[in-house]
Write a protein that holds these residues in place. Structure first.
Motif, PDB file in Angstrom:
ATOM      1  N   HIS A 261       0.832  -1.211   0.000  1.00  0.00           N
ATOM      2  CA  HIS A 261       0.000   0.000   0.000  1.00  0.00           C
ATOM      3  C   HIS A 261       0.870   1.266   0.000  1.00  0.00           C
ATOM      4  O   HIS A 261       0.577   2.229  -0.712  1.00  0.00           O
ATOM      5  CB  HIS A 261      -0.920   0.006   1.215  1.00  0.00           C
ATOM      6  CG  HIS A 261      -2.157  -0.819   1.047  1.00  0.00           C
ATOM      7  ND1 HIS A 261      -3.235  -0.412   0.284  1.00  0.00           N
ATOM      8  CD2 HIS A 261      -2.492  -2.039   1.540  1.00  0.00           C
ATOM      9  CE1 HIS A 261      -4.179  -1.328   0.322  1.00  0.00           C
ATOM     10  NE2 HIS A 261      -3.757  -2.339   1.076  1.00  0.00           N
ATOM     11  N   ALA A 262       1.927   1.262   0.793  1.00  0.00           N
ATOM     12  CA  ALA A 262       2.792   2.438   0.858  1.00  0.00           C
ATOM     13  C   ALA A 262       3.445   2.721  -0.492  1.00  0.00           C
ATOM     14  O   ALA A 262       3.549   3.888  -0.913  1.00  0.00           O
ATOM     15  CB  ALA A 262       3.866   2.233   1.929  1.00  0.00           C
ATOM     16  N   LEU A 263       3.849   1.671  -1.185  1.00  0.00           N
ATOM     17  CA  LEU A 263       4.443   1.848  -2.504  1.00  0.00           C
ATOM     18  C   LEU A 263       3.411   2.315  -3.523  1.00  0.00           C
ATOM     19  O   LEU A 263       3.664   3.233  -4.310  1.00  0.00           O
ATOM     20  CB  LEU A 263       5.094   0.541  -2.965  1.00  0.00           C
ATOM     21  CG  LEU A 263       6.273   0.037  -2.130  1.00  0.00           C
ATOM     22  CD1 LEU A 263       6.723  -1.334  -2.616  1.00  0.00           C
ATOM     23  CD2 LEU A 263       7.440   1.023  -2.175  1.00  0.00           C
ATOM     24  N   ALA A 264       2.236   1.700  -3.499  1.00  0.00           N
ATOM     25  CA  ALA A 264       1.187   2.056  -4.451  1.00  0.00           C
ATOM     26  C   ALA A 264       0.712   3.488  -4.242  1.00  0.00           C
ATOM     27  O   ALA A 264       0.305   4.163  -5.207  1.00  0.00           O
ATOM     28  CB  ALA A 264       0.013   1.082  -4.322  1.00  0.00           C
ATOM     29  N   ARG A 265       0.744   3.962  -3.027  1.00  0.00           N
ATOM     30  CA  ARG A 265       0.278   5.316  -2.708  1.00  0.00           C
ATOM     31  C   ARG A 265       1.408   6.351  -2.782  1.00  0.00           C
ATOM     32  O   ARG A 265       1.223   7.512  -2.411  1.00  0.00           O
ATOM     33  CB  ARG A 265      -0.323   5.313  -1.293  1.00  0.00           C
ATOM     34  CG  ARG A 265      -1.616   4.519  -1.173  1.00  0.00           C
ATOM     35  CD  ARG A 265      -1.869   4.063   0.273  1.00  0.00           C
ATOM     36  NE  ARG A 265      -1.930   5.190   1.187  1.00  0.00           N
ATOM     37  CZ  ARG A 265      -3.050   5.826   1.555  1.00  0.00           C
ATOM     38  NH1 ARG A 265      -4.215   5.426   1.054  1.00  0.00           N
ATOM     39  NH2 ARG A 265      -3.013   6.822   2.402  1.00  0.00           N
ATOM     40  N   ASN A 266       2.598   5.910  -3.242  1.00  0.00           N
ATOM     41  CA  ASN A 266       3.767   6.788  -3.378  1.00  0.00           C
ATOM     42  C   ASN A 266       4.169   7.428  -2.047  1.00  0.00           C
ATOM     43  O   ASN A 266       4.666   8.552  -2.005  1.00  0.00           O
ATOM     44  CB  ASN A 266       3.520   7.884  -4.421  1.00  0.00           C
ATOM     45  CG  ASN A 266       3.354   7.320  -5.822  1.00  0.00           C
ATOM     46  OD1 ASN A 266       4.100   6.432  -6.227  1.00  0.00           O
ATOM     47  ND2 ASN A 266       2.374   7.823  -6.550  1.00  0.00           N
ATOM     48  N   GLU A 267       3.958   6.690  -0.978  1.00  0.00           N
ATOM     49  CA  GLU A 267       4.382   7.164   0.338  1.00  0.00           C
ATOM     50  C   GLU A 267       5.848   6.870   0.610  1.00  0.00           C
ATOM     51  O   GLU A 267       6.460   7.507   1.479  1.00  0.00           O
ATOM     52  CB  GLU A 267       3.558   6.485   1.439  1.00  0.00           C
ATOM     53  CG  GLU A 267       2.092   6.827   1.458  1.00  0.00           C
ATOM     54  CD  GLU A 267       1.344   6.073   2.545  1.00  0.00           C
ATOM     55  OE1 GLU A 267       0.122   6.241   2.619  1.00  0.00           O
ATOM     56  OE2 GLU A 267       1.987   5.318   3.302  1.00  0.00           O
ATOM     57  N   ALA A 268       6.404   5.890  -0.124  1.00  0.00           N
ATOM     58  CA  ALA A 268       7.744   5.414   0.185  1.00  0.00           C
ATOM     59  C   ALA A 268       8.308   4.659  -1.010  1.00  0.00           C
ATOM     60  O   ALA A 268       7.604   4.408  -2.007  1.00  0.00           O
ATOM     61  CB  ALA A 268       7.706   4.506   1.414  1.00  0.00           C
ATOM     62  N   VAL A 269       9.595   4.300  -0.902  1.00  0.00           N
ATOM     63  CA  VAL A 269      10.255   3.479  -1.919  1.00  0.00           C
ATOM     64  C   VAL A 269      11.023   2.376  -1.208  1.00  0.00           C
ATOM     65  O   VAL A 269      11.283   2.445  -0.004  1.00  0.00           O
ATOM     66  CB  VAL A 269      11.211   4.317  -2.796  1.00  0.00           C
ATOM     67  CG1 VAL A 269      10.443   5.336  -3.614  1.00  0.00           C
ATOM     68  CG2 VAL A 269      12.267   5.012  -1.934  1.00  0.00           C
ATOM     69  N   LEU A 270      11.404   1.346  -1.972  1.00  0.00           N
ATOM     70  CA  LEU A 270      12.171   0.243  -1.396  1.00  0.00           C
ATOM     71  C   LEU A 270      13.661   0.497  -1.525  1.00  0.00           C
ATOM     72  O   LEU A 270      14.136   1.035  -2.528  1.00  0.00           O
ATOM     73  CB  LEU A 270      11.825  -1.073  -2.089  1.00  0.00           C
ATOM     74  CG  LEU A 270      10.518  -1.765  -1.713  1.00  0.00           C
ATOM     75  CD1 LEU A 270      10.355  -3.039  -2.525  1.00  0.00           C
ATOM     76  CD2 LEU A 270      10.468  -2.084  -0.227  1.00  0.00           C
TER      77      LEU A 270
ATOM     78  N   ALA B 290      11.010   6.175   3.786  1.00  0.00           N
ATOM     79  CA  ALA B 290       9.932   7.153   3.798  1.00  0.00           C
ATOM     80  C   ALA B 290      10.438   8.474   4.353  1.00  0.00           C
ATOM     81  O   ALA B 290      11.356   8.502   5.184  1.00  0.00           O
ATOM     82  CB  ALA B 290       8.760   6.647   4.634  1.00  0.00           C
ATOM     83  N   ASP B 291       9.824   9.560   3.910  1.00  0.00           N
ATOM     84  CA  ASP B 291      10.116  10.881   4.453  1.00  0.00           C
ATOM     85  C   ASP B 291       9.001  11.306   5.399  1.00  0.00           C
ATOM     86  O   ASP B 291       7.829  10.978   5.177  1.00  0.00           O
ATOM     87  CB  ASP B 291      10.240  11.919   3.335  1.00  0.00           C
ATOM     88  CG  ASP B 291      11.603  11.885   2.657  1.00  0.00           C
ATOM     89  OD1 ASP B 291      12.436  11.049   3.059  1.00  0.00           O
ATOM     90  OD2 ASP B 291      11.834  12.677   1.731  1.00  0.00           O
ATOM     91  N   THR B 292       9.372  12.065   6.423  1.00  0.00           N
ATOM     92  CA  THR B 292       8.382  12.535   7.393  1.00  0.00           C
ATOM     93  C   THR B 292       7.886  13.939   7.079  1.00  0.00           C
ATOM     94  O   THR B 292       7.052  14.471   7.807  1.00  0.00           O
ATOM     95  CB  THR B 292       8.963  12.504   8.820  1.00  0.00           C
ATOM     96  OG1 THR B 292      10.071  13.402   8.907  1.00  0.00           O
ATOM     97  CG2 THR B 292       9.420  11.099   9.186  1.00  0.00           C
ATOM     98  N   GLY B 293       8.423  14.556   6.017  1.00  0.00           N
ATOM     99  CA  GLY B 293       7.942  15.875   5.618  1.00  0.00           C
ATOM    100  C   GLY B 293       8.649  16.995   6.357  1.00  0.00           C
ATOM    101  O   GLY B 293       9.832  16.888   6.721  1.00  0.00           O
ATOM    102  N   LYS B 294       7.925  18.062   6.610  1.00  0.00           N
ATOM    103  CA  LYS B 294       8.494  19.263   7.227  1.00  0.00           C
ATOM    104  C   LYS B 294       9.145  18.962   8.565  1.00  0.00           C
ATOM    105  O   LYS B 294      10.193  19.519   8.897  1.00  0.00           O
ATOM    106  CB  LYS B 294       7.399  20.309   7.406  1.00  0.00           C
ATOM    107  CG  LYS B 294       7.833  21.565   8.137  1.00  0.00           C
ATOM    108  CD  LYS B 294       6.661  22.525   8.323  1.00  0.00           C
ATOM    109  CE  LYS B 294       7.059  23.760   9.129  1.00  0.00           C
ATOM    110  NZ  LYS B 294       5.906  24.685   9.342  1.00  0.00           N
ATOM    111  N   PHE B 295       8.553  18.070   9.336  1.00  0.00           N
ATOM    112  CA  PHE B 295       9.049  17.773  10.681  1.00  0.00           C
ATOM    113  C   PHE B 295       9.857  16.476  10.660  1.00  0.00           C
ATOM    114  O   PHE B 295       9.326  15.412  10.365  1.00  0.00           O
ATOM    115  CB  PHE B 295       7.899  17.675  11.672  1.00  0.00           C
ATOM    116  CG  PHE B 295       7.161  18.976  11.861  1.00  0.00           C
ATOM    117  CD1 PHE B 295       7.627  19.930  12.752  1.00  0.00           C
ATOM    118  CD2 PHE B 295       6.017  19.245  11.127  1.00  0.00           C
ATOM    119  CE1 PHE B 295       6.960  21.135  12.915  1.00  0.00           C
ATOM    120  CE2 PHE B 295       5.342  20.444  11.281  1.00  0.00           C
ATOM    121  CZ  PHE B 295       5.820  21.393  12.175  1.00  0.00           C
ATOM    122  N   THR B 296      11.145  16.600  10.978  1.00  0.00           N
ATOM    123  CA  THR B 296      12.031  15.431  10.989  1.00  0.00           C
ATOM    124  C   THR B 296      12.373  14.998  12.413  1.00  0.00           C
ATOM    125  O   THR B 296      13.298  14.230  12.638  1.00  0.00           O
ATOM    126  CB  THR B 296      13.329  15.738  10.222  1.00  0.00           C
ATOM    127  OG1 THR B 296      13.962  16.879  10.814  1.00  0.00           O
ATOM    128  CG2 THR B 296      13.019  16.022   8.755  1.00  0.00           C
TER     129      THR B 296
END
Length: 533
Positions: free
Chosen positions: A36-45, A53-59
């Protein structure tokens, strides 16, 4: 319209069902969440199969945007201030309704999990995520019920985490658009505006830091723990950079956990089912267990690849220095299953003293242990930025001030009571500098630190000669197997003993000044552990 019932007969939460026209995914397996994460472009392998995965503005966590609802339950018990910022009950209810409306057309990933390896004291969690990789994070970090347990699972605490949802500070009562709000009466955590997954982990840690000491008289602790071949349990407290993870990862001992634990009448138990480790400059040579755990099912946050590859470049700081990995604890060898241990025989306070004052190992009595526990001292090297080369003092109450809803003296008093009741040894270990401060002295050799800890664990320091430190009062062993005796007394390692005395008094004064904030609530027993100037 799909109905998802948040509360059940035993839950104290009083609000209507959450409804969504989207899809609801319940307790998916890690492989499904990765898909699901890959299909939704939330992350890569990555090349090892881990999810990046990236957490965005807040790291990292945003402590100034973390609140606790102030109500009848918390008004007189929480230590209000810069760490525990009060939030209005009505504002919480209004924000909850807005979040429910926001989620009404979203796909939701639901996970049921435990926090606490001891079934007598665990929290049953229901976690609601809008991101698949966040749900995988929760699978990795919390304890995982088996299929039979899920059939009758009754949750008693809820996390709703929607990074896309932004609060309106003028209307919602928050400081900014991001927030993490703990409601200890309604047993909920609301998180919005931030993709940093650690807010969920540390939110539940804060909840347990309230419930266990305040309601059950159980000591909660920000520490690592392991068990030896004789079933002897050891605990390691220490702030970042002191060696807590490294020194508790001993091939001769089984790991209970690396971050969050409680001490009951039976012993120690881990709150978590996984590890959330920093990976900046990670290498197989330095941390082989963590390196090998970064595989399919694990997550790496805010990292980057080496050019034209899927190999993670752990030296890359372009996003943040707080790059991390989250993996189930069974991804590393030599762990305790379940994550529990007996009454601790030895406790280690780790400090990287960049002033070169603290001995490499010393033994603390009850008062000193309580005092140093509540002080939570280390010193960080400031570096050469703007010409600053002097070390920076760092105090964090109970080695985890950011996660303590109660006044630190509550935890320190419990700590002292348990130490006395069970005759537990408490040791202060300096993993920092010797022979002078940073810039003139040298860093304590890891082989010597390991030897001193092993000697304490094996009882090799029980019958040796000790000398009392003239300023801090704790006892310093005069001999230790493998360790040169001349390094055991810090003053003797300085070329100028008078300079050592001056620096020791400066450090002691810093301890005393830091303790002023706790003095009003401190017992005479606790105050007796202060250094002498």
């Amino acid at each position: 319209m799909q109905d998802f019932v948040l509360d059940n007969q035993t839950s104290p939460m009083a609000f209507s069902d959450l409804q969504t026209s989207g899809k609801v995914y319940r307790n998916l397996a890690p492989a499904e969440l990765v898909e699901h994460a890959l299909a939704r472009n939330e992350a890569v392998l990555t090349s090892t199969g881990a999810l990046m995965a990236d957490t965005g503005k807040f790291t990292g966590r945003s402590p100034k945007d973390r609140y606790i609802v102030r109500d009848e339950k918390t008004a007189k018990s929480v230590w209000w201030g810069d760490i525990n910022i009060p939030f209005d009950e009505d504002k919480f209810d209004g924000l909850l309704e807005k979040m429910k409306h926001f989620l009404s057309d979203k796909d939701l990933f639901i996970r049921d999990a435990y926090a606490g390896a001891d079934s007598d004291h665990r929290l049953n969690l229901r976690i609601i995520n809008t991101w698949a990789w966040h749900n995988l994070f929760c699978n990795n970090m919390f304890l995982r019920p088996d299929s039979k347990e899920l059939e009758s699972f009754q949750h008693d605490f809820t996390i709703i985490c929607a990074p896309e949802f932004q609060a309106d500070p003028e209307i919602d009562g928050t400081k900014n658009s991001n927030f993490a709000i703990l409601n200890l009466s309604k047993r909920m955590i609301l998180i919005g505006g931030t993709g940093y997954a650690g807010e969920m982990k540390k939110g539940i840690f804060s909840v347990l830091n309230f419930i266990l000491p305040h309601e059950k008289n159980i000591l909660s602790m920000h520490c690592s723990a392991n068990v030896g071949k004789d079933e002897d349990t050891a605990i390691f407290f220490g702030l970042s950079g002191t060696g807590k993870t490294t020194l508790s990862a001993d091939p001769k001992r089984r790991l209970i956990g690396d971050d969050e634990h409680a001490w009951t009448e039976k012993g120690v138990f881990n709150f978590e089912g996984g590890c959330y480790a920093k990976v900046i400059d990670l290498s197989r040579e330095k941390e082989p267990e963590i390196w090998d755990a970064i595989r399919f099912g694990s997550i790496v946050e805010n990292t980057r690849f080496k050019p034209e590859s899927r190999e993670v470049d752990f030296s890359n700081k372009s996003v943040t220095e707080n790059t991390r990995t989250a993996y189930p604890i069974h991804f590393i060898p030599n762990v305790m299953e379940p994550s529990t241990g007996g009454i601790p025989r030895n406790i280690f306070f780790l400090t990287a003293d960049a002033f070169g004052v603290m001995p490499p190992i010393s033994k603390l009595d009850k008062s000193q242990a309580m005092y140093h526990f509540i002080s939570g001292y280390t010193a960080k090297v400031a570096g050469t930025e703007m010409g600053v080369t002097e070390p920076k003092l760092t105090f964090s109450a109970c080695f985890g001030a950011a996660f303590l809803p109660l006044h630190p003296t509550a935890y320190a008093t419990l700590f002292g009571e348990k130490m006395e009741k069970y005759d537990t040894n408490v040791w202060l270990i300096n993993t920092g500098w010797t022979g002078g401060p940073f810039g003139r002295g040298s860093r304590m050799k890891l082989v010597y630190t390991r030897a001193m800890i092993s000697a304490a664990l094996e009882g090799a320091l029980d019958d040796v000669e000790y000398q009392e430190h003239p300023v801090f009062g704790f006892k310093v062993p005069q001999s230790c197997p493998i360790v040169p005796s001349e390094i055991l007394n810090a003053r003797n390692t300085w070329a100028d003993p008078d300079a050592y005395d001056k620096k020791a008094k400066e450090l002691a004064q810093a301890f005393i000044e830091n303790f002023e904030q706790f003095k009003e609530f401190a017992s005479d027993d606790l105050l007796a552990g202060a250094p002498r100037i």
